[in-house]
Write a protein that holds these residues in place. Structure first.
Motif, PDB file in Angstrom:
ATOM      1  N   TRP A 115       0.813  -1.210   0.000  1.00  0.00           N
ATOM      2  CA  TRP A 115       0.000   0.000   0.000  1.00  0.00           C
ATOM      3  C   TRP A 115       0.853   1.269   0.000  1.00  0.00           C
ATOM      4  CZ3 TRP A 115      -5.394   0.580   0.350  1.00  0.00           C
ATOM      5  CH2 TRP A 115      -6.124  -0.610   0.494  1.00  0.00           C
ATOM      6  N   ALA A 116       0.271   2.323  -0.576  1.00  0.00           N
ATOM      7  CA  ALA A 116       0.740   3.696  -0.360  1.00  0.00           C
ATOM      8  C   ALA A 116      -0.407   4.448   0.301  1.00  0.00           C
ATOM      9  CB  ALA A 116       1.120   4.369  -1.670  1.00  0.00           C
ATOM     10  N   THR A 120       2.532  11.698   0.253  1.00  0.00           N
ATOM     11  CA  THR A 120       3.568  10.999  -0.508  1.00  0.00           C
ATOM     12  C   THR A 120       4.159  11.949  -1.538  1.00  0.00           C
ATOM     13  OG1 THR A 120       2.312   8.928  -0.257  1.00  0.00           O
ATOM     14  CG2 THR A 120       4.006   8.983  -1.960  1.00  0.00           C
ATOM     15  N   ASP A 195       1.493  -0.036  10.695  1.00  0.00           N
ATOM     16  CA  ASP A 195       2.651   0.859  10.665  1.00  0.00           C
ATOM     17  C   ASP A 195       2.499   1.920   9.587  1.00  0.00           C
ATOM     18  OD1 ASP A 195       2.936  -1.160   8.713  1.00  0.00           O
ATOM     19  OD2 ASP A 195       5.120  -0.944   8.686  1.00  0.00           O
ATOM     20  N   LEU A 196       1.883   1.557   8.454  1.00  0.00           N
ATOM     21  CA  LEU A 196       1.645   2.548   7.408  1.00  0.00           C
ATOM     22  C   LEU A 196       0.608   3.570   7.846  1.00  0.00           C
ATOM     23  CD1 LEU A 196       1.586   0.370   4.144  1.00  0.00           C
ATOM     24  CD2 LEU A 196       3.490   1.679   5.105  1.00  0.00           C
TER      25      LEU A 196
END
Length: 227
Positions: A115-116, A120, A195-196
């Motif tokens: 994932w993003a 960003t 965590d993301l």
């Protein structure tokens, strides 16, 4: 100038009351540019009569995958090809970016890199733009005629252009920090690695280039270069 918004998904139910659905968010983003908007909820099988139903077109994001077997996917791809053939301006964001690539001969898949999420950085020409991402799917093979305008190490095909009339973007310039925070709380936990999500939460309020992308989108609709 009339912009048809092809709504391919809906904002979370518990956020719509405060933010409006995705079509409303885009209309607010592009306010003051001289556009009028009409929404076609293609995700609910509500389609325009044809490519000439609007002067320009915008395809929104969605929780669905472009490669999934939904009854509205193939009609949407056919409409995209008609819009392209008529050389009407077309902008695609996230899912819109992906479905346009797929409709024109590219490939989209659930990216093995994961994932993003959240703010960003993307390299676009000689600029670095900060935009909010929320995706696992990516364009992994370009369609014929696609030109890569920007990306990063995680998503190398993040900004694409097709001729003079189609411009697409993987991240979400319509998402502000509040909206991303809402997605983290309503759609993130249990789906996106913690965590993301934690990193995205910590980085919510940094500067972004949403306004710059709104200007680029308006330029595409008006037949001007998006770069």
């Amino acid at each position: 100038m009339k912009i048809g918004i092809l709504l391919t998904g809906h904002a979370p139910d518990n956020m719509v009351q405060d933010t409006g659905d995705y079509d409303h968010i885009f209309a607010e983003m592009l306010a003051g540019q001289g556009f009028e908007f009409e929404t076609f909820a293609v995700v609910d099988n509500q389609f325009p009569d044809g490519a000439d139903a609007a002067d320009g077109w915008l395809i929104t994001g969605s929780k669905h995958g472009a490669y999934e077997d939904h009854p509205w996917i193939q009609p949407l791809e056919a409409l995209i090809r008609d819009i392209a053939a008529e050389k009407r301006p077309l902008v695609g964001i996230c899912f819109g970016h992906q479905i346009i690539a797929q409709a024109l001969g590219g490939k989209v898949e659930k990216f093995e890199g994961g994932w993003a999420v959240g703010r960003t950085d993307y390299r676009v020409g000689d600029q670095t733009l900060s935009l909010n991402a929320w995706h696992q799917d990516q364009v992994v093979e370009l369609p014929p005629g696609a030109r890569v305008l920007g990306g990063n190490d995680f998503c190398k095909y993040a900004v694409l252009e097709y001729g003079d009339t189609i411009w697409t973007l993987q991240p979400h310039p319509e998402f502000n920090a509040t909206f991303v925070d809402g997605l983290i709380r309503t759609r993130g936990r249990g789906v996106v690695p913690d965590d993301l999500l934690d990193a995205a939460t910590a980085n919510l309020n940094g500067p972004n280039n949403n306004r710059d992308i709104a200007v680029k989108m308006a330029a595409v609709f008006k037949g001007k270069p998006a770069q």
